[in-house]
Scaffold this active site. Structure first.
Site, PDB file in Angstrom:
ATOM      1  N   ARG A 135     118.156 -49.361 -67.148  1.00 22.68           N
ATOM      2  CA  ARG A 135     118.742 -49.485 -65.784  1.00 22.68           C
ATOM      3  C   ARG A 135     117.620 -49.556 -64.830  1.00 22.68           C
ATOM      4  NH1 ARG A 135     123.393 -46.243 -67.005  1.00 22.68           N
ATOM      5  NH2 ARG A 135     124.765 -45.906 -65.244  1.00 22.68           N
ATOM      6  N   LYS A 176     131.468 -51.683 -69.763  1.00 21.09           N
ATOM      7  CA  LYS A 176     130.432 -51.454 -70.766  1.00 21.09           C
ATOM      8  C   LYS A 176     130.787 -50.719 -71.898  1.00 21.09           C
ATOM      9  CE  LYS A 176     127.194 -49.721 -68.031  1.00 21.09           C
ATOM     10  NZ  LYS A 176     127.821 -49.908 -66.757  1.00 21.09           N
ATOM     11  N   ARG A 235     126.758 -44.235 -57.158  1.00 18.96           N
ATOM     12  CA  ARG A 235     126.343 -45.298 -58.460  1.00 18.96           C
ATOM     13  C   ARG A 235     126.219 -46.666 -58.275  1.00 18.96           C
ATOM     14  NH1 ARG A 235     130.901 -42.339 -62.005  1.00 18.96           N
ATOM     15  NH2 ARG A 235     130.279 -44.045 -63.266  1.00 18.96           N
ATOM     16  N   ARG A 267     135.434 -37.167 -66.321  1.00 18.99           N
ATOM     17  CA  ARG A 267     134.263 -37.104 -66.173  1.00 18.99           C
ATOM     18  C   ARG A 267     133.906 -36.550 -64.669  1.00 18.99           C
ATOM     19  NH1 ARG A 267     130.954 -42.701 -67.824  1.00 18.99           N
ATOM     20  NH2 ARG A 267     129.849 -42.156 -65.837  1.00 18.99           N
ATOM     21  N   ARG A 291     140.277 -43.260 -65.008  1.00 20.44           N
ATOM     22  CA  ARG A 291     139.705 -43.321 -66.393  1.00 20.44           C
ATOM     23  C   ARG A 291     139.923 -41.942 -66.970  1.00 20.44           C
ATOM     24  NH1 ARG A 291     133.464 -45.238 -67.584  1.00 20.44           N
ATOM     25  NH2 ARG A 291     133.042 -43.714 -65.687  1.00 20.44           N
TER      26      ARG A 291
HETATM   27  P1  AP5 Z   1     134.299 -48.124 -68.806  1.00 24.53           P
HETATM   28  O1  AP5 Z   1     134.336 -49.279 -69.978  1.00 24.53           O
HETATM   29  O2  AP5 Z   1     134.193 -46.582 -69.181  1.00 24.53           O
HETATM   30  O3  AP5 Z   1     133.038 -48.665 -68.086  1.00 24.53           O
HETATM   31  P2  AP5 Z   1     131.428 -48.571 -68.001  1.00 24.53           P
HETATM   32  O4  AP5 Z   1     131.003 -49.936 -67.566  1.00 24.53           O
HETATM   33  O5  AP5 Z   1     131.022 -48.349 -69.198  1.00 24.53           O
HETATM   34  O6  AP5 Z   1     131.258 -47.642 -66.927  1.00 24.53           O
HETATM   35  P3  AP5 Z   1     130.458 -46.185 -66.659  1.00 24.53           P
HETATM   36  O7  AP5 Z   1     131.233 -45.455 -65.373  1.00 24.53           O
HETATM   37  O8  AP5 Z   1     130.731 -45.396 -67.957  1.00 24.53           O
HETATM   38  O9  AP5 Z   1     129.195 -46.647 -66.281  1.00 24.53           O
HETATM   39  P4  AP5 Z   1     127.958 -45.984 -65.648  1.00 24.53           P
HETATM   40  O10 AP5 Z   1     126.852 -46.975 -65.908  1.00 24.53           O
HETATM   41  O11 AP5 Z   1     128.331 -45.434 -64.218  1.00 24.53           O
HETATM   42  O12 AP5 Z   1     128.077 -44.659 -66.395  1.00 24.53           O
HETATM   43  P5  AP5 Z   1     127.111 -43.995 -67.412  1.00 24.53           P
HETATM   44  O13 AP5 Z   1     127.852 -43.111 -68.528  1.00 24.53           O
HETATM   45  O14 AP5 Z   1     126.179 -45.335 -68.262  1.00 24.53           O
HETATM   46  O15 AP5 Z   1     135.571 -48.817 -67.985  1.00 24.53           O
HETATM   47  C1  AP5 Z   1     135.929 -47.791 -66.766  1.00 24.53           C
HETATM   48  C2  AP5 Z   1     137.564 -47.929 -66.789  1.00 24.53           C
HETATM   49  O16 AP5 Z   1     137.994 -49.003 -66.423  1.00 24.53           O
HETATM   50  C3  AP5 Z   1     138.170 -47.456 -68.209  1.00 24.53           C
HETATM   51  O17 AP5 Z   1     139.283 -46.747 -67.986  1.00 24.53           O
HETATM   52  C4  AP5 Z   1     138.535 -48.384 -68.783  1.00 24.53           C
HETATM   53  O18 AP5 Z   1     139.925 -48.307 -69.597  1.00 24.53           O
HETATM   54  C5  AP5 Z   1     138.971 -49.401 -67.733  1.00 24.53           C
HETATM   55  N1  AP5 Z   1     138.677 -50.739 -68.007  1.00 24.53           N
HETATM   56  C6  AP5 Z   1     137.714 -51.499 -68.722  1.00 24.53           C
HETATM   57  N2  AP5 Z   1     137.317 -52.893 -68.514  1.00 24.53           N
HETATM   58  C7  AP5 Z   1     138.818 -53.085 -67.695  1.00 24.53           C
HETATM   59  C8  AP5 Z   1     139.089 -54.369 -67.526  1.00 24.53           C
HETATM   60  N3  AP5 Z   1     138.551 -55.736 -67.937  1.00 24.53           N
HETATM   61  N4  AP5 Z   1     140.343 -54.359 -66.872  1.00 24.53           N
HETATM   62  C9  AP5 Z   1     140.929 -53.398 -66.334  1.00 24.53           C
HETATM   63  N5  AP5 Z   1     140.434 -52.123 -66.639  1.00 24.53           N
HETATM   64  C10 AP5 Z   1     139.320 -51.984 -67.291  1.00 24.53           C
HETATM   65  O19 AP5 Z   1     126.082 -43.241 -66.622  1.00 24.53           O
HETATM   66  C11 AP5 Z   1     126.262 -42.077 -65.845  1.00 24.53           C
HETATM   67  C12 AP5 Z   1     125.088 -41.438 -65.211  1.00 24.53           C
HETATM   68  O20 AP5 Z   1     123.955 -41.027 -66.322  1.00 24.53           O
HETATM   69  C13 AP5 Z   1     124.257 -42.438 -64.177  1.00 24.53           C
HETATM   70  O21 AP5 Z   1     125.027 -42.452 -63.002  1.00 24.53           O
HETATM   71  C14 AP5 Z   1     122.932 -41.881 -64.292  1.00 24.53           C
HETATM   72  O22 AP5 Z   1     122.850 -40.650 -63.423  1.00 24.53           O
HETATM   73  C15 AP5 Z   1     122.697 -41.430 -65.733  1.00 24.53           C
HETATM   74  N6  AP5 Z   1     122.293 -42.376 -66.571  1.00 24.53           N
HETATM   75  C16 AP5 Z   1     122.799 -43.036 -67.652  1.00 24.53           C
HETATM   76  N7  AP5 Z   1     121.852 -43.994 -68.243  1.00 24.53           N
HETATM   77  C17 AP5 Z   1     120.741 -43.852 -67.520  1.00 24.53           C
HETATM   78  C18 AP5 Z   1     119.545 -44.653 -67.350  1.00 24.53           C
HETATM   79  N8  AP5 Z   1     119.427 -45.416 -68.557  1.00 24.53           N
HETATM   80  N9  AP5 Z   1     118.528 -44.450 -66.359  1.00 24.53           N
HETATM   81  C19 AP5 Z   1     119.007 -43.353 -65.710  1.00 24.53           C
HETATM   82  N10 AP5 Z   1     119.973 -42.659 -65.556  1.00 24.53           N
HETATM   83  C20 AP5 Z   1     121.085 -42.929 -66.393  1.00 24.53           C
END
Ligand code: AP5
Length: 219
Positions: free
Chosen positions: A88, A13, A172, A161, A127
């Protein structure tokens, strides 16, 4: 154009949002990034969120909704936005509808990035991010061109992270399946859900996204 990107942790994402932001000149809004900034600043919001994030759970809807509502009113969202990591829960999705209605705006597309859970552990634990400009990389799938030097800004400091360890990633993923996956059906019922194959290489996923968004009749 206003977009929502859906998909489990590691689906891509953040990676794809940054590419779409450049391509369409619309603002990425990542609730994860906003929360990490709150944690880093030591604010009350950050203090409330930190333990939950470290354990891989979801922060309360009320805290997230207050944060996103404020963010939508900033000038950089006027040309459009990409919601990354929000909504979410179905409650967040329903509240978002109300927020957008109040502002007279709509979501054009919700794009779900489909991936296999097991591959997400490898993606997330590999990552890393440039500490200076925030550019994202991966040990195997997206390394820097020159080892130890950021392609974008030349920075030489990188960070990982706190929640990017295998145990927290499993928590997660469980939270995603229990609380977030039902949102796809919510947007399918509205007729705006599209899917892309997130197991393809990064640039291919980007091409699929742009094809979906620029297809005739895509709106
Ligand atoms: P990346 O693009 O970073 O993946 P992502 O989908 O953004 O994953 P996140 O881990 O950031 O998502 P998340 O939803 O767990 O975390 P968030 O920060 O939202 O890609 C990952 C890796 O893979 C990278 O190294 C990239 O290079 C590689 N990659 C990407 N695409 C690829 C491909 N096609 N092929 C190969 N490699 C690839 O949330 C963190 C925490 O915050 C949550 O756990 C929760 O506690 C809280 N939180 C955030 N938002 C909310 C909400 N709305 N409600 C409640 N709690 C929330």
């Amino acid at each position: 154009m206003n977009l929502i990107l859906l998909g489990p942790p590691g689906a891509g994402k953040g990676t794809q949002s940054k590419m779409l932001q450049e391509f369409f000149n619309i603002q990425q809004l990542s609730t994860g990034d906003m929360l990490r900034a709150e944690v880093a600043s030591g604010s009350d919001v950050g203090k409330q969120a930190k333990g939950i994030m470290d354990a891989g759970g979801l922060v309360s809807d009320s805290l997230i909704l207050a944060m996103i509502s404020k963010r939508l009113d900033q000038a950089d969202c006027a040309n459009g936005f990409i919601l990354d990591g929000f909504p979410r829960t179905v409650a967040q999705a329903e509240s978002l509808d109300g927020m957008l209605e109040d502002r007279g705006i709509t979501i054009d597309h919700a794009i779900e990035i489909k991936v296999d859970d097991e591959a997400m552990i490898t993606r997330i634990t590999g990552r890393f991010t440039c500490a200076k400009c925030g550019a994202g990389y991966h040990d195997t799938f997206q390394p820097t061109k020159k080892a130890g030097v950021c392609d974008k800004c030349g920075g030489t400091q990188f960070s990982r992270r706190a929640d990017d360890n295998a145990e927290t990633v499993r928590a997660r993923l469980a939270a995603y399946h229990a609380q977030t996956a039902p949102i796809s059906a919510f947007y399918a019922r509205k007729g705006i859900l599209k899917t892309v194959d997130g197991m393809a290489p990064i640039d291919d996923v980007g091409r699929q996204m742009r094809a979906v968004l620029t297809a005739k009749g895509a709106g």
